[in-house]
Scaffold this motif. Structure first.
Motif, PDB file in Angstrom:
ATOM      1  N   ASN A  56       0.845  -1.188   0.000  1.00 57.91           N
ATOM      2  CA  ASN A  56       0.000   0.000   0.000  1.00 57.91           C
ATOM      3  C   ASN A  56       0.880   1.236   0.000  1.00 57.91           C
ATOM      4  OD1 ASN A  56      -2.160   1.850   0.271  1.00 57.91           O
ATOM      5  ND2 ASN A  56      -1.876   1.875   2.490  1.00 57.91           N
ATOM      6  N   THR A  57       0.800   2.031  -1.068  1.00 61.30           N
ATOM      7  CA  THR A  57       1.538   3.296  -1.126  1.00 61.30           C
ATOM      8  C   THR A  57       0.583   4.477  -1.162  1.00 61.30           C
ATOM      9  OG1 THR A  57       1.681   3.551  -3.552  1.00 61.30           O
ATOM     10  CG2 THR A  57       3.302   2.092  -2.490  1.00 61.30           C
ATOM     11  N   THR A  58      -0.718   4.238  -0.927  1.00 60.48           N
ATOM     12  CA  THR A  58      -1.690   5.326  -0.862  1.00 60.48           C
ATOM     13  C   THR A  58      -1.668   5.929   0.543  1.00 60.48           C
ATOM     14  OG1 THR A  58      -3.649   4.166   0.001  1.00 60.48           O
ATOM     15  CG2 THR A  58      -3.125   3.875  -2.357  1.00 60.48           C
ATOM     16  N   PRO A  59      -2.304   7.086   0.743  1.00 58.69           N
ATOM     17  CA  PRO A  59      -2.406   7.634   2.104  1.00 58.69           C
ATOM     18  C   PRO A  59      -3.509   6.986   2.936  1.00 58.69           C
ATOM     19  CG  PRO A  59      -3.359   9.166   0.533  1.00 58.69           C
ATOM     20  CD  PRO A  59      -2.734   8.055  -0.280  1.00 58.69           C
ATOM     21  N   VAL A  60      -4.262   6.057   2.341  1.00 63.51           N
ATOM     22  CA  VAL A  60      -5.341   5.409   3.083  1.00 63.51           C
ATOM     23  C   VAL A  60      -4.748   4.526   4.183  1.00 63.51           C
ATOM     24  CG1 VAL A  60      -7.336   3.875   2.960  1.00 63.51           C
ATOM     25  CG2 VAL A  60      -6.862   5.454   1.079  1.00 63.51           C
ATOM     26  N   GLY A  61      -5.120   4.818   5.401  1.00 60.66           N
ATOM     27  CA  GLY A  61      -4.542   4.151   6.556  1.00 60.66           C
ATOM     28  C   GLY A  61      -3.840   5.128   7.474  1.00 60.66           C
ATOM     29  N   MET A  62      -3.518   6.332   6.964  1.00 57.38           N
ATOM     30  CA  MET A  62      -2.961   7.381   7.810  1.00 57.38           C
ATOM     31  C   MET A  62      -4.021   7.849   8.792  1.00 57.38           C
ATOM     32  SD  MET A  62      -0.881   9.652   4.959  1.00 57.38           S
ATOM     33  CE  MET A  62      -0.429  10.919   6.145  1.00 57.38           C
ATOM     34  N   ALA A  63      -3.568   8.539   9.853  1.00 59.25           N
ATOM     35  CA  ALA A  63      -4.514   9.055  10.839  1.00 59.25           C
ATOM     36  C   ALA A  63      -5.575   9.930  10.178  1.00 59.25           C
ATOM     37  CB  ALA A  63      -3.755   9.847  11.905  1.00 59.25           C
ATOM     38  N   LYS A  64      -5.177  10.666   9.160  1.00 59.37           N
ATOM     39  CA  LYS A  64      -6.110  11.574   8.478  1.00 59.37           C
ATOM     40  C   LYS A  64      -7.020  10.848   7.500  1.00 59.37           C
ATOM     41  CE  LYS A  64      -6.176  15.788   5.678  1.00 59.37           C
ATOM     42  NZ  LYS A  64      -5.370  16.803   4.971  1.00 59.37           N
ATOM     43  N   TYR A  65      -6.604   9.659   7.024  1.00 56.72           N
ATOM     44  CA  TYR A  65      -7.373   8.911   6.016  1.00 56.72           C
ATOM     45  C   TYR A  65      -7.537   7.462   6.473  1.00 56.72           C
ATOM     46  CZ  TYR A  65      -5.626  12.849   3.208  1.00 56.72           C
ATOM     47  OH  TYR A  65      -5.284  14.101   2.749  1.00 56.72           O
ATOM     48  N   PRO A  66      -8.348   7.207   7.496  1.00 52.56           N
ATOM     49  CA  PRO A  66      -8.464   5.845   8.032  1.00 52.56           C
ATOM     50  C   PRO A  66      -9.093   4.881   7.029  1.00 52.56           C
ATOM     51  CG  PRO A  66     -10.140   7.270   8.976  1.00 52.56           C
ATOM     52  CD  PRO A  66      -9.228   8.164   8.189  1.00 52.56           C
ATOM     53  N   GLY A  67      -8.807   3.577   7.243  1.00 45.51           N
ATOM     54  CA  GLY A  67      -9.385   2.535   6.390  1.00 45.51           C
ATOM     55  C   GLY A  67      -8.309   1.759   5.673  1.00 45.51           C
ATOM     56  N   ILE A  68      -8.725   0.961   4.680  1.00 46.22           N
ATOM     57  CA  ILE A  68      -7.783   0.244   3.824  1.00 46.22           C
ATOM     58  C   ILE A  68      -8.176   0.510   2.377  1.00 46.22           C
ATOM     59  CG2 ILE A  68      -7.430  -1.514   5.598  1.00 46.22           C
ATOM     60  CD1 ILE A  68      -8.992  -3.451   3.939  1.00 46.22           C
ATOM     61  N   PRO A  69      -7.240   0.386   1.438  1.00 49.05           N
ATOM     62  CA  PRO A  69      -7.496   0.858   0.072  1.00 49.05           C
ATOM     63  C   PRO A  69      -8.223  -0.135  -0.837  1.00 49.05           C
ATOM     64  CG  PRO A  69      -5.227   0.179   0.276  1.00 49.05           C
ATOM     65  CD  PRO A  69      -5.835   0.023   1.636  1.00 49.05           C
ATOM     66  N   PHE A  70      -8.709  -1.257  -0.289  1.00 48.72           N
ATOM     67  CA  PHE A  70      -9.422  -2.236  -1.114  1.00 48.72           C
ATOM     68  C   PHE A  70     -10.281  -3.094  -0.181  1.00 48.72           C
ATOM     69  CE2 PHE A  70      -5.342  -3.989   0.111  1.00 48.72           C
ATOM     70  CZ  PHE A  70      -5.678  -5.264   0.571  1.00 48.72           C
ATOM     71  N   PRO A  71     -11.232  -3.856  -0.714  1.00 46.57           N
ATOM     72  CA  PRO A  71     -12.070  -4.694   0.155  1.00 46.57           C
ATOM     73  C   PRO A  71     -11.235  -5.704   0.930  1.00 46.57           C
ATOM     74  CG  PRO A  71     -13.072  -4.468  -2.018  1.00 46.57           C
ATOM     75  CD  PRO A  71     -11.697  -3.873  -2.117  1.00 46.57           C
ATOM     76  N   ALA A  72     -11.420  -5.745   2.244  1.00 44.42           N
ATOM     77  CA  ALA A  72     -10.573  -6.578   3.098  1.00 44.42           C
ATOM     78  C   ALA A  72     -10.725  -8.060   2.810  1.00 44.42           C
ATOM     79  CB  ALA A  72     -10.896  -6.303   4.568  1.00 44.42           C
ATOM     80  N   ASP A  73     -11.870  -8.458   2.253  1.00 44.62           N
ATOM     81  CA  ASP A  73     -12.072  -9.898   2.014  1.00 44.62           C
ATOM     82  C   ASP A  73     -11.225 -10.417   0.854  1.00 44.62           C
ATOM     83  OD1 ASP A  73     -13.444  -8.785  -0.131  1.00 44.62           O
ATOM     84  OD2 ASP A  73     -15.393  -9.621   0.411  1.00 44.62           O
ATOM     85  N   TYR A 102       3.701   5.101   8.286  1.00 39.95           N
ATOM     86  CA  TYR A 102       4.300   4.824   9.594  1.00 39.95           C
ATOM     87  C   TYR A 102       3.650   5.601  10.722  1.00 39.95           C
ATOM     88  CZ  TYR A 102       7.068   9.177   9.605  1.00 39.95           C
ATOM     89  OH  TYR A 102       7.468  10.484   9.606  1.00 39.95           O
ATOM     90  N   PHE A 103       2.672   6.450  10.431  1.00 41.42           N
ATOM     91  CA  PHE A 103       1.865   7.018  11.508  1.00 41.42           C
ATOM     92  C   PHE A 103       0.396   6.919  11.098  1.00 41.42           C
ATOM     93  CE2 PHE A 103       1.299  11.305   9.567  1.00 41.42           C
ATOM     94  CZ  PHE A 103       2.377  11.374   8.734  1.00 41.42           C
ATOM     95  N   PRO A 104      -0.334   5.955  11.706  1.00 39.48           N
ATOM     96  CA  PRO A 104       0.111   5.042  12.761  1.00 39.48           C
ATOM     97  C   PRO A 104       1.022   3.947  12.195  1.00 39.48           C
ATOM     98  CG  PRO A 104      -2.092   4.444  12.098  1.00 39.48           C
ATOM     99  CD  PRO A 104      -1.754   5.709  11.355  1.00 39.48           C
ATOM    100  N   GLU A 105       1.850   3.391  13.080  1.00 35.74           N
ATOM    101  CA  GLU A 105       2.778   2.347  12.646  1.00 35.74           C
ATOM    102  C   GLU A 105       2.032   1.081  12.250  1.00 35.74           C
ATOM    103  OE1 GLU A 105       6.784   0.082  14.311  1.00 35.74           O
ATOM    104  OE2 GLU A 105       6.039   1.897  15.275  1.00 35.74           O
ATOM    105  N   GLU A 106       0.982   0.744  12.992  1.00 39.86           N
ATOM    106  CA  GLU A 106       0.154  -0.397  12.617  1.00 39.86           C
ATOM    107  C   GLU A 106      -1.143   0.125  12.019  1.00 39.86           C
ATOM    108  OE1 GLU A 106      -1.923  -3.170  15.447  1.00 39.86           O
ATOM    109  OE2 GLU A 106      -0.598  -4.624  14.453  1.00 39.86           O
TER     110      GLU A 106
END
Length: 305
Positions: free
Chosen positions: A221-238, A251-255
């Protein structure tokens, strides 16, 4: 830009005056900063300042957060000019400016030119030179964190500035094929076409995440999705499978949520910490001309939590 508002030079002066005075060191203080949006949680300032102190240098590293400062993207060249005029050694550059900055630079390092994105700019002798230290940082992190990971087919989410650096790194690591997925399909197609010319057609733009992940060994994942400002994941988790390895450059958040879900499935994972440390090592050397140390920078990263 509204001329009644403070100039970017005024804003940089205010940021410097509000910043704790750098510890005494040899030579003139090193003035550097990070340009981006939503960057208040960045650990980069403390990494650079603590590494400088370890080497006996005085360093002030400020955050030039366009969100916090209320600046439009169009203010980017003014910020660069202000930094050069105020005696900055350079800036790190992050989302969303790694490609926007290219027209405002006087020269590019060979690697930055090949990648088409910049995360470090250095002022010197009247010129602004752009470098890319992200690619080396990701490569080092991958070699350490995911040794022997299968690389026949890798899916990369994101084709922006960070994505261009990671795709370049993946090909240097020996990936057989990269399949790019981006919300802007034309951006993915453009990056795939540019890289395919250099890498014998082994980089492709994918129509959907599901198509891309079919038969993939791993994903980044090289998108900003997952950052504190853009929570979530960039595709369907299933779409995740236990046999995937999963890397995230955030790396913020690290996990991130992506890494949490991947670990819950039993996937091998790689956080963005190593890339953040590696890119900082190379950037520090460009700013100061002094050799940095991965182990020391990792310690600074951990201490900055």
């Amino acid at each position: 830009m509204n001329l009644r508002r403070e100039t970017c030079a005024d804003l940089l002066r205010q940021l410097l005056s509000a910043h704790p005075k750098p510890a005494a060191g040899s030579g003139h203080p090193v003035l550097v900063g990070l340009i981006g949006r939503g960057i208040q949680l960045s650990r980069t300032p403390r990494m650079h300042e603590r590494e400088a102190a370890r080497l006996g240098l005085a360093c002030a590293y400020i955050l030039v957060d366009f969100d916090q400062l209320g600046r439009d993207d169009a203010a980017l060249p003014e910020v660069l000019a202000a930094g050069a005029a105020l005696g900055f050694q350079g800036f790190n550059v992050t989302h969303p400016f790694k490609q926007q900055i290219l027209p405002h630079l006087g020269a590019l390092s060979p690697e930055a030119a090949a990648i088409g994105a910049v995360n470090t700019v250095v002022f010197g002798q009247g010129a602004i030179t752009g470098y890319n230290t992200d690619s080396w940082g990701f490569s080092e992190s991958f070699r350490i964190g995911l040794p022997d990971a299968p690389l026949r087919k890798v899916v990369q989410f994101g084709a922006g500035g960070a994505g261009a650096a990671v795709a370049y790194s993946l090909m240097q690591l020996g990936v057989g094929e990269i399949h790019l997925v981006d919300v802007d399909r034309q951006r993915a197609a453009d990056l795939a076409a540019r890289m395919a010319a250099e890498w014998n057609g082994r980089v492709h733009a994918a129509a959907t995440a599901a198509d891309a992940l079919a038969g993939a060994d791993g994903l980044v994942n090289t998108t900003p999705v997952g950052m504190a400002k853009y929570p979530g994941i960039p595709f369907p988790a299933d779409l995740l499978r236990p046999d995937h390895w999963v890397a995230d450059i955030i790396y913020f958040p690290e996990e991130t949520e992506l890494l949490r879900r991947a670990r819950a499935l039993g996937c091998r994972t790689l956080s963005g910490t190593g890339m953040a440390i590696g890119q900082a090592v190379r950037a520090f050397e460009l700013f100061t001309g002094r050799k940095s140390d991965m182990a020391s920078m990792a310690g600074h990263f951990a201490a900055a939590a």
